[in-house]
Motif scaffolding. Sequence first.
Motif, PDB file in Angstrom:
ATOM      1  N   SER B 153       0.872  -1.153   0.000  1.00  0.00           N
ATOM      2  CA  SER B 153       0.000   0.000   0.000  1.00  0.00           C
ATOM      3  C   SER B 153       0.924   1.222   0.000  1.00  0.00           C
ATOM      4  O   SER B 153       1.988   1.199   0.608  1.00  0.00           O
ATOM      5  N   PRO B 154       0.557   2.309  -0.698  1.00  0.00           N
ATOM      6  CA  PRO B 154       1.480   3.444  -0.765  1.00  0.00           C
ATOM      7  C   PRO B 154       1.824   3.996   0.626  1.00  0.00           C
ATOM      8  O   PRO B 154       0.948   4.172   1.468  1.00  0.00           O
ATOM      9  N   GLY B 155       3.125   4.236   0.856  1.00  0.00           N
ATOM     10  CA  GLY B 155       3.570   4.775   2.146  1.00  0.00           C
ATOM     11  C   GLY B 155       3.815   6.268   2.095  1.00  0.00           C
ATOM     12  O   GLY B 155       3.642   6.985   3.080  1.00  0.00           O
ATOM     13  N   LEU B 156       4.199   6.766   0.910  1.00  0.00           N
ATOM     14  CA  LEU B 156       4.455   8.196   0.748  1.00  0.00           C
ATOM     15  C   LEU B 156       3.869   8.640  -0.595  1.00  0.00           C
ATOM     16  O   LEU B 156       4.228   8.119  -1.649  1.00  0.00           O
ATOM     17  N   ILE B 157       2.943   9.595  -0.527  1.00  0.00           N
ATOM     18  CA  ILE B 157       2.301  10.118  -1.736  1.00  0.00           C
ATOM     19  C   ILE B 157       2.758  11.562  -1.917  1.00  0.00           C
ATOM     20  O   ILE B 157       2.662  12.363  -0.994  1.00  0.00           O
ATOM     21  N   ALA B 158       3.279  11.874  -3.092  1.00  0.00           N
ATOM     22  CA  ALA B 158       3.678  13.253  -3.381  1.00  0.00           C
ATOM     23  C   ALA B 158       2.636  13.877  -4.297  1.00  0.00           C
ATOM     24  O   ALA B 158       2.021  13.185  -5.113  1.00  0.00           O
ATOM     25  N   VAL B 159       2.426  15.180  -4.153  1.00  0.00           N
ATOM     26  CA  VAL B 159       1.489  15.879  -5.041  1.00  0.00           C
ATOM     27  C   VAL B 159       2.140  17.173  -5.508  1.00  0.00           C
ATOM     28  O   VAL B 159       2.717  17.915  -4.707  1.00  0.00           O
ATOM     29  N   ALA B 160       2.111  17.394  -6.814  1.00  0.00           N
ATOM     30  CA  ALA B 160       2.646  18.635  -7.374  1.00  0.00           C
ATOM     31  C   ALA B 160       1.574  19.700  -7.203  1.00  0.00           C
ATOM     32  O   ALA B 160       0.449  19.535  -7.678  1.00  0.00           O
ATOM     33  N   TYR B 161       1.913  20.798  -6.510  1.00  0.00           N
ATOM     34  CA  TYR B 161       0.890  21.765  -6.128  1.00  0.00           C
ATOM     35  C   TYR B 161       1.341  23.178  -6.471  1.00  0.00           C
ATOM     36  O   TYR B 161       2.356  23.654  -5.960  1.00  0.00           O
ATOM     37  N   ASP B 162       0.594  23.845  -7.350  1.00  0.00           N
ATOM     38  CA  ASP B 162       0.967  25.227  -7.679  1.00  0.00           C
ATOM     39  C   ASP B 162      -0.169  26.210  -7.398  1.00  0.00           C
ATOM     40  O   ASP B 162      -0.123  27.357  -7.829  1.00  0.00           O
ATOM     41  N   GLY B 163      -1.191  25.760  -6.688  1.00  0.00           N
ATOM     42  CA  GLY B 163      -2.255  26.672  -6.267  1.00  0.00           C
ATOM     43  C   GLY B 163      -3.372  26.873  -7.275  1.00  0.00           C
ATOM     44  O   GLY B 163      -4.356  27.549  -6.981  1.00  0.00           O
ATOM     45  N   THR B 164      -3.261  26.288  -8.466  1.00  0.00           N
ATOM     46  CA  THR B 164      -4.324  26.429  -9.461  1.00  0.00           C
ATOM     47  C   THR B 164      -5.494  25.509  -9.094  1.00  0.00           C
ATOM     48  O   THR B 164      -5.324  24.575  -8.298  1.00  0.00           O
ATOM     49  N   PRO B 165      -6.675  25.740  -9.666  1.00  0.00           N
ATOM     50  CA  PRO B 165      -7.806  24.842  -9.373  1.00  0.00           C
ATOM     51  C   PRO B 165      -7.481  23.392  -9.750  1.00  0.00           C
ATOM     52  O   PRO B 165      -7.954  22.460  -9.091  1.00  0.00           O
ATOM     53  N   GLU B 166      -6.673  23.212 -10.791  1.00  0.00           N
ATOM     54  CA  GLU B 166      -6.303  21.862 -11.213  1.00  0.00           C
ATOM     55  C   GLU B 166      -5.414  21.200 -10.158  1.00  0.00           C
ATOM     56  O   GLU B 166      -5.516  19.996  -9.900  1.00  0.00           O
ATOM     57  N   ALA B 167      -4.515  21.995  -9.549  1.00  0.00           N
ATOM     58  CA  ALA B 167      -3.646  21.453  -8.497  1.00  0.00           C
ATOM     59  C   ALA B 167      -4.470  21.134  -7.249  1.00  0.00           C
ATOM     60  O   ALA B 167      -4.178  20.171  -6.533  1.00  0.00           O
ATOM     61  N   GLU B 168      -5.506  21.935  -6.993  1.00  0.00           N
ATOM     62  CA  GLU B 168      -6.374  21.644  -5.849  1.00  0.00           C
ATOM     63  C   GLU B 168      -7.083  20.313  -6.040  1.00  0.00           C
ATOM     64  O   GLU B 168      -7.253  19.541  -5.099  1.00  0.00           O
ATOM     65  N   ALA B 169      -7.504  20.040  -7.283  1.00  0.00           N
ATOM     66  CA  ALA B 169      -8.147  18.756  -7.575  1.00  0.00           C
ATOM     67  C   ALA B 169      -7.154  17.618  -7.328  1.00  0.00           C
ATOM     68  O   ALA B 169      -7.501  16.592  -6.728  1.00  0.00           O
ATOM     69  N   ALA B 170      -5.909  17.803  -7.771  1.00  0.00           N
ATOM     70  CA  ALA B 170      -4.885  16.778  -7.552  1.00  0.00           C
ATOM     71  C   ALA B 170      -4.671  16.563  -6.058  1.00  0.00           C
ATOM     72  O   ALA B 170      -4.583  15.424  -5.582  1.00  0.00           O
ATOM     73  N   LEU B 171      -4.628  17.658  -5.304  1.00  0.00           N
ATOM     74  CA  LEU B 171      -4.435  17.552  -3.854  1.00  0.00           C
ATOM     75  C   LEU B 171      -5.598  16.791  -3.220  1.00  0.00           C
ATOM     76  O   LEU B 171      -5.404  16.005  -2.285  1.00  0.00           O
ATOM     77  N   GLY B 172      -6.814  17.005  -3.751  1.00  0.00           N
ATOM     78  CA  GLY B 172      -7.983  16.279  -3.235  1.00  0.00           C
ATOM     79  C   GLY B 172      -7.808  14.774  -3.356  1.00  0.00           C
ATOM     80  O   GLY B 172      -8.097  14.027  -2.416  1.00  0.00           O
TER      81      GLY B 172
END
Lengths: 308, 316
Positions: B153-172
């Motif tokens: 099962s994933p132990g560390l998840i990274a998310v690329a985040y630049d504050g755009t609505p698309e990045a917010e969706a990725a963060l979700g």
Amino acid sequence: MGGEVRDWNPGRVLVGYDGSEGAEDAVALARNLCGPDARFLLAKILPFPGPPPVAGEMLGYQEAAEWKVFFAEAAKALGRERVEHQVWVGGSAGKVLNDIAEGEDVDLAVVGSPHRGAIGRTFLGSVAEGLLHGASVPVIVAPRGYRERVHDGFARIVVGYDGSTEADAALRRGEALARQADRELHIVAVTTPPTAAPGPFAGPIPSQLPNALEVVERGVRSVEGDVDARGIALNGAVVPELAAYCGPDDLLLLGSRSYGPIARTLLGSVSSRLIHQAPCPVLVIPRPEPAGEESAEPAAAPVAEAAG
Amino acid sequence: MTAPTGGWRPHRILVGYEPEEGARDAVALARDLAGEETRVDLVHVVGPTAPLAFAPSRLSPSEVPGAGRFFSPAVALLDPIPAEGRVYGGGSVAHVLTDLAAEEEADLIVIGAGHRGAVGRTFLGSVAHGLLHGAPAPVATAPRGYSKRPCVSPGLIAVAYDGTPEAEAALGYAEGLALATGARLRLLAVAAVPATPATMLGYTPPMPKPAAAVLADGLATVDPEVDAETRVLADHSIAGAIVADCGTEVDLLVVGSRGYGAFSRVMIGSVAAGLIHEARCPVLVAPRPRREEMSPDWKLREPRRESAPDAERVAR
């Protein structure tokens, strides 16, 4: 969008203009494609120091005035005394051009090829690639060196036709352009003899495969009598056959692929290869909205269920 | 499709099952992202590849007698997750997966790398190309050789985040998976390399928000139950910086779509494409938010009032 395409004549045309040779190619193509009444909107997007990104912002009149000289050459090449121009900063060039086309009354977007591909061929830069996947208006990319050719409209209007509703959308635009320019309309379908599928099991060959001749005949019948339409059914590999059929002075129209978001341009496997291999400009038409639907939001085309 | 707001595990995963395109790797990734309630459909498309369009249709078992044997290694690898193999005729894999995801409300599509790529990396074949431009559900890609890694099962998840609505969706999605799996979460942003901004007479170009502030805003929205951290990276290439930071430590990288084109769909941008090619870990690309969810902050802006012309001067 949609509605009356019989007389499709791009009225307001967005040209991505960054002053490069590719942009001059785009300007030459815009002029060759559009009638004398078309209004051009030239947009330049300045590089922005991000990341992180910021929303695109248009320069005010005062700043934009500084750019008049920059756009003067393009206005001359377009045969206009003045053209509308906008300078933007922030946002990617693809996003800004896409959002201008979406938010304003624009009928067509024209961009150039970066000057590293073969002369006479179209090479997709990231802006063109971005617009060809998702723009809400037809998109055309100028082949490299297009500005150096002599233009007097297009020799022939060629439509790559496979009988799909997406191809019909391209045919309607091609028909309108052929009528206005008084040119021959060539409707071309290519088919390959069916072969059993390679892979773990030979897939059954459906008994009723589409036939190129029937498909083009249907296409020709759908064109009104005042246009000189010819149907051409070819046999072989679709991309090289269609590319070889077109001459450098033609215009090739293609529909978007037949799945994914509607009312947007989307390259399929054929169009994404043809755009590089065709000797002439390729105009890609967005997927049509299904009849009677208002929204541009996703509506899935049905996948048929198992027969039993 | 709306990005999840709580814990998230896909209910229904569609796997593009093309033997040459890293099918086993895709199945292994589907297994690692599945929860207890997840169902997996293995989708295979057979030709003939006639260039003239005809609608794809599902083939019955009697039309594809070898199908049971064909799917059995995948079904065994997924066990005990319920899995079914489906064979379609006509269309392309990307076409069938895109339509199926929309019609049957699948919430994740998993594919493997094309067969030309390097081991450990993901090369985008035509299937991925089609899906990543328009799929209605998130698309996860498995690097070549992923199935040889141990099942975790994933132990560390990274998310690329630049504050755009698309990045917010990725963060979700990243946050949802972290909540559901207990994984740690790392928010990554790349800071601007000092460059000469476009300056003009009397004009101040908009300045990007500092990457640390963007990340702090993102972190503030994350459920306190998640063990989350932020990292500001600096490099000339956004994708290069993120790939270098993820190394072999990150189990899943989540990225957003680009900020234009169709709403509610995966619309891959150049950074995400670079990440899929270069990252050693699986990459999940989130669809764009729905039109109604888009913040007006990211719409194109008319000229700012303060830079409006002094009428006299402009008239000169």
